[in-house]
Design a protein around this motif. Structure first.
Motif, mmCIF file in Angstrom:
data_model
loop_
_atom_site.group_PDB
_atom_site.id
_atom_site.type_symbol
_atom_site.label_atom_id
_atom_site.label_comp_id
_atom_site.label_asym_id
_atom_site.label_seq_id
_atom_site.Cartn_x
_atom_site.Cartn_y
_atom_site.Cartn_z
ATOM 1 N N ASN A 222 0.822 -1.210 0.000
ATOM 2 C CA ASN A 222 0.000 0.000 0.000
ATOM 3 C C ASN A 222 0.859 1.264 0.000
ATOM 4 O OD1 ASN A 222 -2.386 -1.475 0.075
ATOM 5 N ND2 ASN A 222 -2.464 -1.510 2.306
ATOM 6 N N VAL A 223 1.967 1.218 0.751
ATOM 7 C CA VAL A 223 2.871 2.368 0.800
ATOM 8 C C VAL A 223 3.509 2.601 -0.571
ATOM 9 C CG1 VAL A 223 5.001 3.258 1.805
ATOM 10 C CG2 VAL A 223 3.322 2.133 3.268
ATOM 11 N N LEU A 224 3.962 1.528 -1.204
ATOM 12 C CA LEU A 224 4.584 1.662 -2.521
ATOM 13 C C LEU A 224 3.599 2.201 -3.549
ATOM 14 C CD1 LEU A 224 6.731 -1.603 -2.730
ATOM 15 C CD2 LEU A 224 7.541 0.741 -2.411
ATOM 16 N N ASP A 225 2.335 1.802 -3.420
ATOM 17 C CA ASP A 225 1.336 2.286 -4.363
ATOM 18 C C ASP A 225 1.119 3.785 -4.217
ATOM 19 O OD1 ASP A 225 -0.788 1.871 -6.353
ATOM 20 O OD2 ASP A 225 -2.131 2.398 -4.706
ATOM 21 N N ALA A 226 1.393 4.316 -3.033
ATOM 22 C CA ALA A 226 1.237 5.756 -2.802
ATOM 23 C C ALA A 226 2.403 6.563 -3.371
ATOM 24 C CB ALA A 226 1.101 6.042 -1.310
ATOM 25 N N VAL A 227 3.466 5.896 -3.779
ATOM 26 C CA VAL A 227 4.634 6.581 -4.350
ATOM 27 C C VAL A 227 4.373 6.819 -5.831
ATOM 28 C CG1 VAL A 227 7.119 6.500 -4.726
ATOM 29 C CG2 VAL A 227 6.135 5.453 -2.673
ATOM 30 N N THR A 228 3.893 7.983 -6.155
ATOM 31 C CA THR A 228 3.522 8.279 -7.544
ATOM 32 C C THR A 228 4.725 8.282 -8.487
ATOM 33 O OG1 THR A 228 3.661 10.648 -7.036
ATOM 34 C CG2 THR A 228 1.496 9.605 -6.846
ATOM 35 N N ALA A 229 5.927 8.432 -7.921
ATOM 36 C CA ALA A 229 7.126 8.438 -8.764
ATOM 37 C C ALA A 229 7.344 7.098 -9.461
ATOM 38 C CB ALA A 229 8.354 8.785 -7.916
ATOM 39 N N LEU A 230 6.709 6.053 -8.959
ATOM 40 C CA LEU A 230 6.859 4.737 -9.586
ATOM 41 C C LEU A 230 6.119 4.650 -10.917
ATOM 42 C CD1 LEU A 230 6.531 2.343 -6.506
ATOM 43 C CD2 LEU A 230 8.593 2.900 -7.793
ATOM 44 N N GLY A 231 5.224 5.585 -11.145
ATOM 45 C CA GLY A 231 4.526 5.628 -12.427
ATOM 46 C C GLY A 231 3.743 4.363 -12.724
ATOM 47 N N HIS A 232 3.926 3.851 -13.954
ATOM 48 C CA HIS A 232 3.173 2.678 -14.393
ATOM 49 C C HIS A 232 3.598 1.398 -13.682
ATOM 50 C CE1 HIS A 232 1.020 4.861 -17.441
ATOM 51 N NE2 HIS A 232 2.154 5.309 -17.988
ATOM 52 N N TRP A 233 4.721 1.428 -12.974
ATOM 53 C CA TRP A 233 5.122 0.237 -12.229
ATOM 54 C C TRP A 233 4.101 -0.106 -11.148
ATOM 55 C CZ3 TRP A 233 8.630 -2.942 -14.016
ATOM 56 C CH2 TRP A 233 9.636 -2.460 -14.851
ATOM 57 N N ARG A 234 3.361 0.885 -10.717
ATOM 58 C CA ARG A 234 2.339 0.630 -9.692
ATOM 59 C C ARG A 234 1.224 -0.271 -10.214
ATOM 60 N NH1 ARG A 234 -0.020 5.929 -7.435
ATOM 61 N NH2 ARG A 234 -0.090 6.431 -9.638
ATOM 62 N N ASP A 235 1.075 -0.344 -11.533
ATOM 63 C CA ASP A 235 0.040 -1.207 -12.100
ATOM 64 C C ASP A 235 0.277 -2.677 -11.778
ATOM 65 O OD1 ASP A 235 -1.048 1.063 -13.136
ATOM 66 O OD2 ASP A 235 -0.345 0.738 -15.199
ATOM 67 N N PHE A 236 1.510 -3.030 -11.430
ATOM 68 C CA PHE A 236 1.832 -4.422 -11.105
ATOM 69 C C PHE A 236 1.689 -4.714 -9.610
ATOM 70 C CE2 PHE A 236 4.133 -3.435 -15.010
ATOM 71 C CZ PHE A 236 3.759 -4.502 -15.813
ATOM 72 N N LEU A 237 1.280 -3.704 -8.857
ATOM 73 C CA LEU A 237 1.054 -3.898 -7.422
ATOM 74 C C LEU A 237 -0.408 -4.240 -7.181
ATOM 75 C CD1 LEU A 237 3.014 -0.822 -5.992
ATOM 76 C CD2 LEU A 237 3.750 -3.217 -5.978
ATOM 77 N N PRO A 238 -0.698 -5.331 -6.449
ATOM 78 C CA PRO A 238 -2.102 -5.660 -6.148
ATOM 79 C C PRO A 238 -2.821 -4.525 -5.429
ATOM 80 C CG PRO A 238 -0.659 -7.509 -5.610
ATOM 81 C CD PRO A 238 0.240 -6.343 -5.941
ATOM 82 N N ALA A 239 -2.092 -3.786 -4.590
ATOM 83 C CA ALA A 239 -2.713 -2.693 -3.836
ATOM 84 C C ALA A 239 -3.241 -1.597 -4.746
ATOM 85 C CB ALA A 239 -1.702 -2.105 -2.857
ATOM 86 N N HIS A 240 -2.682 -1.483 -5.930
ATOM 87 C CA HIS A 240 -3.096 -0.417 -6.846
ATOM 88 C C HIS A 240 -4.537 -0.598 -7.309
ATOM 89 C CE1 HIS A 240 -2.449 2.869 -9.642
ATOM 90 N NE2 HIS A 240 -2.898 2.133 -10.647
ATOM 91 N N TRP A 241 -5.034 -1.842 -7.245
ATOM 92 C CA TRP A 241 -6.369 -2.139 -7.763
ATOM 93 C C TRP A 241 -7.373 -2.480 -6.664
ATOM 94 C CZ3 TRP A 241 -6.326 -0.850 -12.702
ATOM 95 C CH2 TRP A 241 -5.116 -0.940 -13.409
ATOM 96 N N GLN A 242 -6.999 -2.291 -5.398
ATOM 97 C CA GLN A 242 -7.867 -2.770 -4.331
ATOM 98 C C GLN A 242 -9.186 -2.007 -4.235
ATOM 99 O OE1 GLN A 242 -6.158 -2.280 -0.419
ATOM 100 N NE2 GLN A 242 -5.243 -0.310 -0.909
ATOM 101 N N TYR A 243 -9.230 -0.771 -4.737
ATOM 102 C CA TYR A 243 -10.471 -0.003 -4.711
ATOM 103 C C TYR A 243 -11.096 0.137 -6.105
ATOM 104 C CZ TYR A 243 -9.476 1.236 0.107
ATOM 105 O OH TYR A 243 -9.242 1.177 1.464
ATOM 106 N N ALA A 244 -10.698 -0.729 -7.018
ATOM 107 C CA ALA A 244 -11.277 -0.690 -8.365
ATOM 108 C C ALA A 244 -12.765 -1.023 -8.332
ATOM 109 C CB ALA A 244 -10.539 -1.668 -9.285
ATOM 110 N N TRP A 245 -13.216 -1.663 -7.259
ATOM 111 C CA TRP A 245 -14.629 -2.030 -7.163
ATOM 112 C C TRP A 245 -15.546 -0.815 -7.052
ATOM 113 C CZ3 TRP A 245 -17.110 -0.283 -2.821
ATOM 114 C CH2 TRP A 245 -16.333 -0.002 -1.700
ATOM 115 N N VAL A 246 -14.996 0.337 -6.716
ATOM 116 C CA VAL A 246 -15.820 1.558 -6.636
ATOM 117 C C VAL A 246 -16.469 1.846 -7.989
ATOM 118 C CG1 VAL A 246 -15.756 4.048 -6.212
ATOM 119 C CG2 VAL A 246 -14.448 2.503 -4.746
ATOM 120 N N ASP A 247 -15.790 1.457 -9.073
ATOM 121 C CA ASP A 247 -16.349 1.680 -10.407
ATOM 122 C C ASP A 247 -17.584 0.831 -10.664
ATOM 123 O OD1 ASP A 247 -14.335 3.480 -10.984
ATOM 124 O OD2 ASP A 247 -13.024 1.960 -11.875
ATOM 125 N N ALA A 248 -17.794 -0.195 -9.833
ATOM 126 C CA ALA A 248 -18.955 -1.074 -10.016
ATOM 127 C C ALA A 248 -20.224 -0.483 -9.417
ATOM 128 C CB ALA A 248 -18.693 -2.451 -9.412
#
Length: 287
Positions: A222-248
């Motif tokens: 979760n901390v790494l996902d908050a590091v915006t400097a990682l850019g698209h690398w965050r897409d490979f973190l499971p934490a990056h998608w944990q709130y994707a359900w809000v779109d549902a």
């Protein structure tokens, strides 16, 4: 016939697939104190939030933005959605890590693991029974929270449509279907924590080490996902998608984020579970 080709004698009636039945393991785990305490905590959260809203009043909007928190008291469905939102990031991680991290490590800490294997319970069968029951309890924990929240929220705020923070509403039937999809997605997204805790449980004799390690590494994600400097690398973190359900829970749902999150979570989980089976098959069990 050489000794290497002699058939292995087994006891009459012995069936490896019937050892450690799931119902036996489930009964053992349901009777444990930590299971009851965890269930009590999850069931109590909706009551705590209702009391908090009663004391503090309706949630206030921040910066003119409307969120799930702002619509929490609009209906029972909104209250259930809020409970999932505030719990998905951390609280629901704990039962998953607890149930899956306590599987093998607890048997080792009790010095009963070697006796189970000598029963004999095949190692793959032992892991399978433990994992299925642990995942079942994890799913039950995730279902318990919104069910209790929906009942408590309906009693406190009445039934009605699910009010969308960005505008619009979902009728009760549609809202129920979307909440089921949300719970299913949250469960899938937590499979990474489950696989990590399960793998650690096969590597240590300390249950708290497996549980704490899984929770700790999840927090690191979760901390790494908050590091915006990682850019698209965050897409490979499971934490990056944990709130994707809000779109549902929108008038016109968007599923692409949930699909990507599901693929990422399943990939990590399968790798970790495979490592657990592979490592435990070769492990010298002395506990």
């Amino acid at each position: 016939m050489s000794a290497l080709t002699e058939p292995v004698e087994t006891a009459s009636g012995y069936r490896p697939g019937r050892t450690l039945p799931l119902r036996v393991e489930l009964a053992r785990q349901l009777g444990r104190r930590r299971t009851l305490i965890m269930g009590g905590i999850l069931a109590a959260l909706p009551f705590v939030l209702v009391i908090a809203f009663a004391i503090g009043g309706d949630p206030a909007r921040r910066d003119g933005q409307v969120t799930l928190m702002d619509t929490a008291t609009a209906s029972g469905a909104n209250f259930a959605a809020l409970n999932l939102f505030v719990s998905a990031g951390f609280l629901l991680v704990i039962p998953v890590a607890l149930f899956c991290g306590d599987t093998i490590a607890s048997e080792a800490s009790w010095s009963s693991l070697r006796y189970l294997l000598a029963a004999p319970v095949p190692r793959a069968r032992l892991l399978w029974s433990k994992l299925v029951v642990a995942l079942g309890l994890s799913l039950a924990a995730m279902v318990l929270l919104p069910v209790v929240a929906l009942a408590v929220g309906t009693a406190a705020y009445g039934s009605g449509p699910l009010q969308i923070p960005t505008g619009g509403a979902l009728d009760s039937g549609t809202a129920a279907q979307r909440l089921v999809a949300v719970v299913a997605y949250i469960f899938v997204s937590q499979l990474v924590t489950a696989g990590l805790a399960f793998w650690l449980s096969t590597k240590t004799d300390a249950p708290l080490g497996a549980v704490g390690g899984a929770v700790g590494l999840t927090i690191v994600g979760n901390v790494l996902d908050a590091v915006t400097a990682l850019g698209h690398w965050r897409d490979f973190l499971p934490a990056h998608w944990q709130y994707a359900w809000v779109d549902a829970v929108q008038p016109h749902p968007e599923w692409s984020g949930m699909i990507q999150g599901t693929v990422i979570s399943l990939t990590y989980a399968l790798v970790l579970i495979a490592l657990a089976f592979r490592g435990f098959a070769r492990k010298d069990v002395v506990s």
